[in-house]
Design a protein around this motif. Structure first.
Motif, PDB file in Angstrom:
ATOM      1  N   MET A 218       0.410  -0.797  -0.019  1.00 34.41           N
ATOM      2  CA  MET A 218      -0.281  -0.257   0.336  1.00 34.41           C
ATOM      3  C   MET A 218       0.746   1.625   0.278  1.00 34.41           C
ATOM      4  O   MET A 218       2.136   1.666   0.702  1.00 34.41           O
ATOM      5  N   ARG A 219       0.444   2.183  -0.819  1.00 34.23           N
ATOM      6  CA  ARG A 219       1.610   3.282  -0.249  1.00 34.23           C
ATOM      7  C   ARG A 219       0.835   4.372  -0.349  1.00 34.23           C
ATOM      8  O   ARG A 219      -0.621   4.550  -1.125  1.00 34.23           O
ATOM      9  N   VAL A 220       0.494   5.282   0.243  1.00 32.37           N
ATOM     10  CA  VAL A 220      -0.273   6.442   0.860  1.00 32.37           C
ATOM     11  C   VAL A 220      -0.354   7.585  -0.440  1.00 32.37           C
ATOM     12  O   VAL A 220       0.813   8.156  -0.252  1.00 32.37           O
ATOM     13  N   ILE A 221      -1.200   8.034  -0.922  1.00 32.09           N
ATOM     14  CA  ILE A 221      -1.460   9.273  -1.144  1.00 32.09           C
ATOM     15  C   ILE A 221      -1.500  10.727  -1.391  1.00 32.09           C
ATOM     16  O   ILE A 221      -0.748  11.514  -1.394  1.00 32.09           O
ATOM     17  N   ARG A 222      -2.501  10.579   0.024  1.00 31.30           N
ATOM     18  CA  ARG A 222      -3.174  12.156   0.832  1.00 31.30           C
ATOM     19  C   ARG A 222      -3.514  11.618   1.693  1.00 31.30           C
ATOM     20  O   ARG A 222      -4.234  11.062   2.517  1.00 31.30           O
ATOM     21  N   ILE A 223      -3.293  12.783   2.725  1.00 31.74           N
ATOM     22  CA  ILE A 223      -4.000  12.945   4.053  1.00 31.74           C
ATOM     23  C   ILE A 223      -4.421  14.253   4.249  1.00 31.74           C
ATOM     24  O   ILE A 223      -3.800  15.216   3.957  1.00 31.74           O
ATOM     25  N   LEU A 224      -5.957  13.763   4.776  1.00 30.72           N
ATOM     26  CA  LEU A 224      -6.747  15.173   4.466  1.00 30.72           C
ATOM     27  C   LEU A 224      -6.630  15.029   6.139  1.00 30.72           C
ATOM     28  O   LEU A 224      -7.913  14.372   6.631  1.00 30.72           O
ATOM     29  N   PRO A 225      -6.721  16.255   6.881  1.00 31.51           N
ATOM     30  CA  PRO A 225      -7.820  16.344   8.231  1.00 31.51           C
ATOM     31  C   PRO A 225      -9.130  16.527   7.906  1.00 31.51           C
ATOM     32  O   PRO A 225      -9.889  16.655   7.071  1.00 31.51           O
ATOM     33  N   ASN A 226     -10.374  15.816   9.285  1.00 35.90           N
ATOM     34  CA  ASN A 226     -11.251  15.685   8.263  1.00 35.90           C
ATOM     35  C   ASN A 226     -11.992  16.181  10.647  1.00 35.90           C
ATOM     36  O   ASN A 226     -12.090  15.941  11.308  1.00 35.90           O
ATOM     37  N   LEU A 227     -12.652  17.879   9.976  1.00 34.43           N
ATOM     38  CA  LEU A 227     -12.891  18.494  10.684  1.00 34.43           C
ATOM     39  C   LEU A 227     -14.378  18.228  11.107  1.00 34.43           C
ATOM     40  O   LEU A 227     -15.054  18.309  10.527  1.00 34.43           O
ATOM     41  N   PRO A 228     -14.411  17.962  12.874  1.00 37.57           N
ATOM     42  CA  PRO A 228     -16.019  17.715  12.692  1.00 37.57           C
ATOM     43  C   PRO A 228     -16.679  19.393  13.087  1.00 37.57           C
ATOM     44  O   PRO A 228     -16.148  20.274  13.892  1.00 37.57           O
ATOM     45  N   VAL A 229     -17.328  19.355  12.122  1.00 36.43           N
ATOM     46  CA  VAL A 229     -18.592  20.436  12.291  1.00 36.43           C
ATOM     47  C   VAL A 229     -20.022  20.324  12.660  1.00 36.43           C
ATOM     48  O   VAL A 229     -20.260  18.870  12.516  1.00 36.43           O
ATOM     49  N   ALA A 230     -20.779  21.088  13.838  1.00 36.14           N
ATOM     50  CA  ALA A 230     -22.076  20.784  13.853  1.00 36.14           C
ATOM     51  C   ALA A 230     -23.008  21.378  12.211  1.00 36.14           C
ATOM     52  O   ALA A 230     -23.547  20.152  12.254  1.00 36.14           O
ATOM     53  N   ASP A 231     -22.299  21.770  10.978  1.00 39.77           N
ATOM     54  CA  ASP A 231     -23.198  22.259   9.968  1.00 39.77           C
ATOM     55  C   ASP A 231     -22.263  22.634   8.732  1.00 39.77           C
ATOM     56  O   ASP A 231     -21.381  23.727   9.281  1.00 39.77           O
ATOM     57  N   VAL A 232     -21.646  21.663   8.028  1.00 39.14           N
ATOM     58  CA  VAL A 232     -20.926  22.247   6.936  1.00 39.14           C
ATOM     59  C   VAL A 232     -21.706  23.639   6.456  1.00 39.14           C
ATOM     60  O   VAL A 232     -20.649  24.515   5.892  1.00 39.14           O
ATOM     61  N   SER A 233     -22.437  23.310   5.876  1.00 42.36           N
ATOM     62  CA  SER A 233     -22.942  24.996   5.541  1.00 42.36           C
ATOM     63  C   SER A 233     -22.640  26.276   5.838  1.00 42.36           C
ATOM     64  O   SER A 233     -22.292  27.651   5.978  1.00 42.36           O
ATOM     65  N   ALA A 234     -22.464  25.846   7.473  1.00 46.45           N
ATOM     66  CA  ALA A 234     -22.880  26.874   8.170  1.00 46.45           C
ATOM     67  C   ALA A 234     -21.115  27.261   8.795  1.00 46.45           C
ATOM     68  O   ALA A 234     -20.628  28.653   9.236  1.00 46.45           O
ATOM     69  N   ALA A 235     -20.053  26.577   8.885  1.00 46.91           N
ATOM     70  CA  ALA A 235     -19.008  26.591   8.522  1.00 46.91           C
ATOM     71  C   ALA A 235     -17.726  26.825   7.873  1.00 46.91           C
ATOM     72  O   ALA A 235     -17.302  27.005   7.911  1.00 46.91           O
TER      73      ALA A 235
ATOM     74  N   LEU B 201     -21.326  16.569   0.034  1.00 39.78           N
ATOM     75  CA  LEU B 201     -22.317  15.677  -0.286  1.00 39.78           C
ATOM     76  C   LEU B 201     -23.211  16.169   0.996  1.00 39.78           C
ATOM     77  O   LEU B 201     -24.130  15.571   1.483  1.00 39.78           O
ATOM     78  N   GLY B 202     -23.145  17.702   1.228  1.00 41.96           N
ATOM     79  CA  GLY B 202     -24.099  17.991   2.172  1.00 41.96           C
ATOM     80  C   GLY B 202     -23.315  17.987   4.145  1.00 41.96           C
ATOM     81  O   GLY B 202     -23.307  18.559   4.649  1.00 41.96           O
ATOM     82  N   TRP B 203     -22.919  16.653   4.290  1.00 37.15           N
ATOM     83  CA  TRP B 203     -23.074  16.280   5.644  1.00 37.15           C
ATOM     84  C   TRP B 203     -20.776  15.793   5.673  1.00 37.15           C
ATOM     85  O   TRP B 203     -20.196  16.396   7.113  1.00 37.15           O
ATOM     86  N   VAL B 204     -20.268  16.037   4.484  1.00 35.91           N
ATOM     87  CA  VAL B 204     -18.485  16.426   4.147  1.00 35.91           C
ATOM     88  C   VAL B 204     -18.525  17.317   2.807  1.00 35.91           C
ATOM     89  O   VAL B 204     -19.574  16.979   2.247  1.00 35.91           O
ATOM     90  N   ALA B 205     -17.198  18.078   3.013  1.00 35.00           N
ATOM     91  CA  ALA B 205     -17.642  18.776   2.079  1.00 35.00           C
ATOM     92  C   ALA B 205     -15.709  19.190   2.382  1.00 35.00           C
ATOM     93  O   ALA B 205     -15.365  19.184   3.074  1.00 35.00           O
ATOM     94  N   ARG B 206     -15.376  19.154   0.766  1.00 31.65           N
ATOM     95  CA  ARG B 206     -13.370  19.650   1.014  1.00 31.65           C
ATOM     96  C   ARG B 206     -13.543  20.734   0.418  1.00 31.65           C
ATOM     97  O   ARG B 206     -13.816  20.966  -0.894  1.00 31.65           O
TER      98      ARG B 206
ATOM     99  N   ASP C 136      -3.648  24.906  -4.707  1.00 32.56           N
ATOM    100  CA  ASP C 136      -2.751  24.378  -4.447  1.00 32.56           C
ATOM    101  C   ASP C 136      -3.212  23.476  -3.815  1.00 32.56           C
ATOM    102  O   ASP C 136      -3.727  23.354  -2.979  1.00 32.56           O
ATOM    103  N   PRO C 137      -4.028  22.055  -4.678  1.00 36.23           N
ATOM    104  CA  PRO C 137      -4.189  20.927  -3.813  1.00 36.23           C
ATOM    105  C   PRO C 137      -4.247  20.204  -3.241  1.00 36.23           C
ATOM    106  O   PRO C 137      -4.876  19.487  -2.444  1.00 36.23           O
ATOM    107  N   ASP C 138      -2.823  20.989  -2.306  1.00 38.32           N
ATOM    108  CA  ASP C 138      -2.413  19.544  -1.626  1.00 38.32           C
ATOM    109  C   ASP C 138      -2.717  20.814  -0.323  1.00 38.32           C
ATOM    110  O   ASP C 138      -1.988  19.972   0.708  1.00 38.32           O
ATOM    111  N   VAL C 139      -3.283  21.843  -0.543  1.00 39.09           N
ATOM    112  CA  VAL C 139      -3.753  22.712   1.236  1.00 39.09           C
ATOM    113  C   VAL C 139      -5.959  22.679   1.449  1.00 39.09           C
ATOM    114  O   VAL C 139      -5.586  23.326  -0.165  1.00 39.09           O
ATOM    115  N   ALA C 140      -5.511  21.671   1.708  1.00 40.40           N
ATOM    116  CA  ALA C 140      -7.350  21.496   2.189  1.00 40.40           C
ATOM    117  C   ALA C 140      -7.968  20.901   2.917  1.00 40.40           C
ATOM    118  O   ALA C 140      -6.735  20.666   4.316  1.00 40.40           O
ATOM    119  N   VAL C 141      -8.487  21.175   3.379  1.00 43.71           N
ATOM    120  CA  VAL C 141      -9.478  20.187   4.594  1.00 43.71           C
ATOM    121  C   VAL C 141     -10.821  19.353   4.294  1.00 43.71           C
ATOM    122  O   VAL C 141     -11.196  20.551   3.237  1.00 43.71           O
TER     123      VAL C 141
END
Length: 117
Positions: free
Chosen positions: A1-18, A35-40, A45-50
């Motif tokens: 297995m090779r890791v391609i990318r790692i992204l932080p998943n921040l918990p929020v109460a409401d994606v739209s509000a955050a 997707l409503g419950w998760v958004a990136r 720079d595509p390496d800068v993401a949350v």
């Protein structure tokens, strides 16, 4: 297995509000997906993401990071061989990702995924 990318998943109460803080203040103005419950959100720079997560749609627990790999089936088999707890079984999700969740020895839940080719 090779890791391609790692992204932080921040918990929020409401994606739209955050969203505003991350897009307006931090400048992560490109919505890679929502997707409503998760958004990136990314910058030019595509390496800068949350990823903002308000509650996973199919898994019993939320993950703290998403790790994209080149061989998710192999990664799952290796996690099982090593005796790690699989929190969410290897699944091809309706939104086009094949993934599983594994609990790290420190208790963190890791989303290990690959996008369908």
């Amino acid at each position: 297995m090779r890791v391609i990318r790692i992204l932080p998943n921040l918990p929020v109460a409401d994606v739209s509000a955050a969203k505003g803080f991350y897009t307006d203040f931090l400048g992560l103005s490109t919505e890679a997906f929502n997707l409503g419950w998760v958004a990136r959100y990314t910058s030019s720079d595509p390496d800068v993401a949350v990823q903002l997560v308000s509650g996973d749609a199919t898994a019993p627990e939320d993950s703290v990071i998403s790790v994209q790999v080149d061989d998710v089936d192999g990664a799952c088999a290796e996690a099982q061989r090593l005796g790690y707890e699989i929190v969410h079984p290897l699944t091809t999700e309706p939104w086009g990702v094949r993934r599983f969740f594994v609990r790290a020895p420190d208790g963190n839940i890791i989303n290990v995924a690959a996008h369908r080719a």
